[in-house]
Write a protein that holds these residues in place. Structure first.
Motif, short mmCIF file in Angstrom:
data_model
loop_
_atom_site.label_atom_id
_atom_site.label_comp_id
_atom_site.label_asym_id
_atom_site.label_seq_id
_atom_site.Cartn_x
_atom_site.Cartn_y
_atom_site.Cartn_z
N GLY A 49 6.53 6.92 -3.02
CA GLY A 49 6.51 5.59 -2.41
C GLY A 49 7.04 4.52 -3.33
N SER A 50 6.55 4.50 -4.56
CA SER A 50 6.99 3.45 -5.48
C SER A 50 8.39 3.72 -6.00
CB SER A 50 5.99 3.29 -6.62
OG SER A 50 5.55 4.52 -7.12
N ARG A 51 8.79 5.00 -6.06
CA ARG A 51 10.17 5.32 -6.42
C ARG A 51 11.14 4.69 -5.42
NH1 ARG A 51 12.16 7.59 -11.17
NH2 ARG A 51 10.81 9.27 -11.88
N ALA A 87 0.87 -1.17 0.00
CA ALA A 87 0.00 0.00 0.00
C ALA A 87 0.91 1.22 0.00
CB ALA A 87 -0.91 -0.02 1.22
N PHE A 88 1.07 1.81 -1.16
CA PHE A 88 2.04 2.90 -1.31
C PHE A 88 1.56 4.16 -0.58
CE2 PHE A 88 2.97 0.21 -4.99
CZ PHE A 88 4.35 0.05 -4.83
N GLY A 89 2.52 4.83 0.05
CA GLY A 89 2.19 6.02 0.81
C GLY A 89 1.99 7.26 -0.04
N ALA A 128 16.84 1.52 1.91
CA ALA A 128 16.45 0.20 2.42
C ALA A 128 15.08 -0.23 1.91
CB ALA A 128 16.45 0.23 3.95
N ALA A 129 14.30 0.73 1.38
CA ALA A 129 12.98 0.38 0.85
C ALA A 129 13.08 -0.27 -0.53
CB ALA A 129 12.09 1.62 0.76
N ALA A 130 14.24 -0.14 -1.18
CA ALA A 130 14.39 -0.68 -2.55
C ALA A 130 14.35 -2.20 -2.53
CB ALA A 130 15.70 -0.20 -3.15
N GLY A 169 13.87 1.69 -6.13
CA GLY A 169 15.28 2.05 -6.01
C GLY A 169 15.67 3.23 -6.88
N THR A 170 14.69 4.06 -7.26
CA THR A 170 14.99 5.21 -8.12
C THR A 170 14.68 6.53 -7.41
OG1 THR A 170 12.78 5.08 -9.14
CG2 THR A 170 14.57 3.91 -10.24
N PHE A 171 14.70 6.51 -6.09
CA PHE A 171 14.45 7.73 -5.32
C PHE A 171 15.68 8.62 -5.38
CE2 PHE A 171 14.14 10.48 -1.70
CZ PHE A 171 12.78 10.68 -1.48
#
Ligand SMILES: [Zn+2]
Length: 221
Positions: A111-113, A96-98, A150-152, A117-119
């Motif tokens: 969120g999805s970036r 569930a993307f923020g 770490a979210a990637a 891993g593209t943030f």
């Protein structure tokens, strides 16, 4: 309805979604970017995951079913698979993307970036309408902006991504169809454009300064 990224409403909806995920048989966690995640193991633990999901943020004062439908549908799918005891050759995860809309910081898909891993760390300096930086918003939310990476997700840990989303157009209703499959998608780009000069009707001789075109602004939302 107004539920935007890294706010108390975001925190509350993550907690609610996590409850629903656990009731559907999933283990849950919030990732480093504030996305709420849940996982149901496949036939054996540790298999790569098929990710289902959508976003929990809304366009301010709109979007009652936008995003949330895809999250609830994903949880319902896992609930059905879990209840039936169907051993899948992959794990199922719900994300569930923020942030999808980008309405708080002017940069969409934060969120999805992060998950992809593209943030871009430069985005931490983006500010909301009150001057709060994205960096400070993460901290206030209880997340460490230095650990967003770490979210990637590693590509080998995933088998695919599937999202059900409410149609934001009239076609399904006009065709009296409950469901369609997306074959193309809008590729949104945002530009900040400043035009300097003064107004004048086409053909009106100018007596003042000539139209001046500035150098392209640094890309920003
Ligand atoms: Zn949406």
């Amino acid at each position: 309805m107004r539920r935007v990224y890294l706010t108390n409403e975001h925190r509350a909806v993550n907690a609610l979604a996590a409850t629903w995920m656990r009731e559907a048989g999933m283990t849950t966690w919030q990732d480093a970017a504030g996305n709420q995640c849940g996982r149901l193991e496949g036939a054996v633990p540790g298999l790569p995951a098929l990710v289902l999901g959508s976003h929990l943020d809304t366009v301010p004062s709109a979007g009652r079913y936008d995003g949330i439908l895809g999250v609830l549908t994903a949880i319902a799918v896992v609930d059905r698979i879990h209840a039936a005891g169907i051993p899948l050759p992959f794990a199922l995860e719900v994300v569930a993307f923020g942030d999808e809309e980008g309405t708080r910081f002017g940069r969409a898909l934060l969120g999805s970036r992060a998950l992809a891993g593209t943030f871009d760390p430069d985005w931490l300096d983006l500010t909301d309408e009150n001057g709060v930086t994205l960096r400070d918003a993460y901290t206030t939310f209880g997340l460490d902006p230095q650990h967003l990476a770490a979210a990637a997700r590693a590509p080998e840990s995933l088998v695919g991504y599937l999202e059900a989303h409410i149609e934001q157009g009239p076609y399904l209703e006009e065709a009296d169809r409950p469901l369609g499959i997306v074959s193309t998608i809008a590729g949104a780009r945002r530009f900040a454009i400043t035009v300097n000069g003064h107004a004048g009707h086409s053909g009106t001789p100018s007596t003042g300064e000539r139209m001046h075109w500035p150098a392209p602004a640094k890309s920003s939302p």
